[in-house]
Design a protein around this motif. Structure first.
Motif, short mmCIF file in Angstrom:
data_model
loop_
_atom_site.label_atom_id
_atom_site.label_comp_id
_atom_site.label_asym_id
_atom_site.label_seq_id
_atom_site.Cartn_x
_atom_site.Cartn_y
_atom_site.Cartn_z
N MET A 164 -40.74 20.32 50.20
CA MET A 164 -39.78 21.49 49.77
C MET A 164 -39.56 22.44 51.04
N ALA A 165 -40.53 22.48 52.00
CA ALA A 165 -40.29 23.22 53.33
C ALA A 165 -39.04 22.47 53.94
N ARG A 166 -39.19 21.14 53.96
CA ARG A 166 -37.87 20.34 54.79
C ARG A 166 -36.49 20.77 54.06
N ARG A 183 -37.95 14.66 44.25
CA ARG A 183 -38.66 15.57 43.35
C ARG A 183 -38.62 16.89 44.05
N ALA A 184 -38.83 17.17 45.34
CA ALA A 184 -38.67 18.28 45.95
C ALA A 184 -37.25 18.71 45.69
N LEU A 185 -36.28 18.10 45.88
CA LEU A 185 -34.86 18.41 45.74
C LEU A 185 -34.62 18.89 44.23
N ARG A 186 -35.16 17.94 43.49
CA ARG A 186 -34.73 18.68 42.06
C ARG A 186 -35.71 20.01 41.65
N ARG A 187 -36.76 20.05 42.22
CA ARG A 187 -37.72 21.25 41.89
C ARG A 187 -36.80 22.51 42.54
N PHE A 188 -36.43 22.28 43.93
CA PHE A 188 -35.53 23.41 44.42
C PHE A 188 -34.30 23.70 43.60
N MET A 189 -33.55 22.72 43.18
CA MET A 189 -32.49 22.87 42.17
C MET A 189 -32.61 23.78 41.09
N LEU A 202 -30.61 14.45 52.85
CA LEU A 202 -32.18 14.30 52.44
C LEU A 202 -32.33 13.30 51.50
N LEU A 203 -31.28 12.77 50.72
CA LEU A 203 -31.84 11.55 49.60
C LEU A 203 -32.34 10.54 50.45
N ASP A 204 -31.85 10.05 51.37
CA ASP A 204 -32.11 8.88 52.20
C ASP A 204 -33.70 8.64 52.64
N GLU A 205 -34.40 9.89 52.52
CA GLU A 205 -35.75 9.94 52.82
C GLU A 205 -36.56 9.55 51.66
N PRO A 206 -37.80 8.98 51.81
CA PRO A 206 -38.80 8.36 50.69
C PRO A 206 -39.09 9.89 50.22
N ARG A 207 -39.26 9.67 48.81
CA ARG A 207 -40.18 10.71 47.92
C ARG A 207 -39.20 12.06 47.96
#
Length: 445
Positions: free
Chosen positions: A1-3, A294-300, A286-291
């Protein structure tokens, strides 16, 4: 999430500042001579036509962010940017300086007669805008790809500084037509930001880009065409709604008032939407990065909640009249017209966040046709609402225009969700696999 947050906030700040440009332009024009005519000329003719002309290169930011991974891809993208920027600038010149203007504006759009000639002058002034946009977005994509999104935000400060200088001079002089002041500020801002982006990207190109390993599948002309054509068509079709809206508003009750406040209201809505629009490049990067999913969806989800609440607070309190009357400089009757119209656009900021998430998934999959399909659906839906408003002929054009945009974007978002499902499932499977290997303390294959 920080990233996610550290990548998003500089881009959000940049988009927020860019969105503030429109209200600033309108606020100055509203305080100069003949405000209704000049606001209608700039917001109803000059800006929509300039956007349509530059539409094919608007998605260069997403393309450059997604594809500028090595020197070979960078050089090919740069060659495309130079050619398209030159061709579209030539188109702009033809529309602004030849009888083609009369065909497009008088015959197709059909605005009130008093705004035709002021708009012609504004379109002539904005000729350098298209190439500067192409160059700026290409360079910004490189910066985002290699982790320098903060530089994009700083570039926006440069742009607004140039805007502010031109607007201040125009306001203090007081005798320059508002459409001339607005068009000049627009060009000065974008050109200044383009110069900054080029200078800031130079060490990144000479350093990180040169050191990057060649991609496994080199970018070819056909793979790029397959990737970019749907994106270009997407922006072209989406922006086609702008002159379509101007043409419809010109044929409905209170045409001049609706055209005058159209850019004021949509500019304020874009100010609220901007933080969601910025999320698209974050998802792509950031979607290229593993895992990461979930963080992207949560932030959305968090961001969507915030941008639902904020516009509701503005519309339901005196803040709306403060903005439209005191900040934007509209007459009380026009400010009230704008406030009522705002209620029809309350969901648009939240919709922008959802669209960024779904479009980011689709762009990451490189199967971008679904984005074009969604925009066609948007254009057809909003066009039907506008057509119905013209036939009905009893409702103020501003209300019909905002309702058309809102309904169209909701339907568009539904289609994007449907087309992004396969890409989202693949990302989830990848991240689940990585999580299994990490829990077992095994190197990911």
């Amino acid at each position: 999430m920080a990233r996610v947050v550290s990548t998003w906030w500089p881009l959000a700040l940049s988009w927020l500042l860019i969105a503030a440009e429109g209200p600033a332009l309108s606020a100055v024009v509203a305080r100069l001579a003949d405000p209704e005519i000049n606001l209608a000329a700039f917001g109803g003719i000059v800006y929509p036509l300039a956007l349509i002309i530059e539409a094919p290169i608007i998605m260069l930011l997403s393309a450059s962010t997604a594809l500028s991974k090595d020197c070979d891809s960078y050089r090919k993208l740069k060659r495309f940017m130079m050619w398209m920027g030159g061709i579209l600038t030539a188109v702009h010149i033809l529309v602004a300086f030849t009888p083609l203007y009369d065909v497009v504006v008088i015959q197709l759009i059909g605005p009130p007669a008093e705004i035709v000639e002021p708009a012609r002058v504004g379109l002539m002034i904005t000729v350098p805008w298209t190439w500067a946009i192409a160059y700026r977005r290409f360079k910004q994509g490189v910066l985002i790809r290699f982790g320098h999104s903060r530089a994009v935000g700083l570039g926006t400060f440069v742009r607004l500084g140039a805007d502010g200088l031109v607007l201040t001079v125009g306001y203090l002089v007081g005798t320059i037509p508002g459409v001339v002041v607005a068009a000049s500020a627009l060009v000065a801002g974008v050109m200044s930001e383009a110069v900054y982006a080029g200078l800031r990207a130079r060490p990144v190109v000479d350093g990180q880009l040169k050191e990057a390993a060649p991609v496994e599948e080199p970018l070819t002309i056909w793979s790029f065409v397959d990737f970019y054509t749907p994106l270009a068509m997407t922006s072209l079709l989406r922006l086609l709604a702008e002159p379509l809206s101007s043409a419809a508003l010109s044929r409905m009750p209170r045409a001049l008032d609706s055209l005058a406040v159209w850019s004021v209201v949509t500019g304020f809505v874009f100010l609220l939407r901007s933080v969601g629009v910025a999320y698209s490049e974050v998802v792509i990067a950031l979607l290229d990065e593993p895992r990461s999913s979930r963080a992207l969806r949560r932030f959305m989800i968090i961001l969507t909640t915030v941008v639902i609440v904020l516009p509701l607070i503005v519309a339901a309190t005196p803040l709306a009249m403060v903005w439209f009357e005191r900040v934007s400089g509209l007459r009380p009757d026009l400010a009230m017209l704008s406030r009522r119209g705002l209620w029809l656009a309350l969901l648009m900021p939240a919709v922008a966040v959802l669209q960024s998430w779904y479009q980011g998934l689709i762009v990451h999959s490189r199967r971008t046709r679904g984005i074009t399909e969604a925009v066609v659906i948007y254009l057809v839906t909003s066009g039907l609402v506008l057509w119905g408003g013209v036939l009905w002929g009893r409702t103020t054009g501003l209300y019909v225009g905002l309702a058309a945009v809102s309904v169209g974007r909701l339907v568009q978002t539904g289609w994007l969700w449907y087309r992004s499902r396969p890409a989202e499932r693949l990302i989830e499977q990848r991240d689940d696999t990585v999580a299994v290997f990490e829990r077992a303390d095994i190197a990911t294959p």
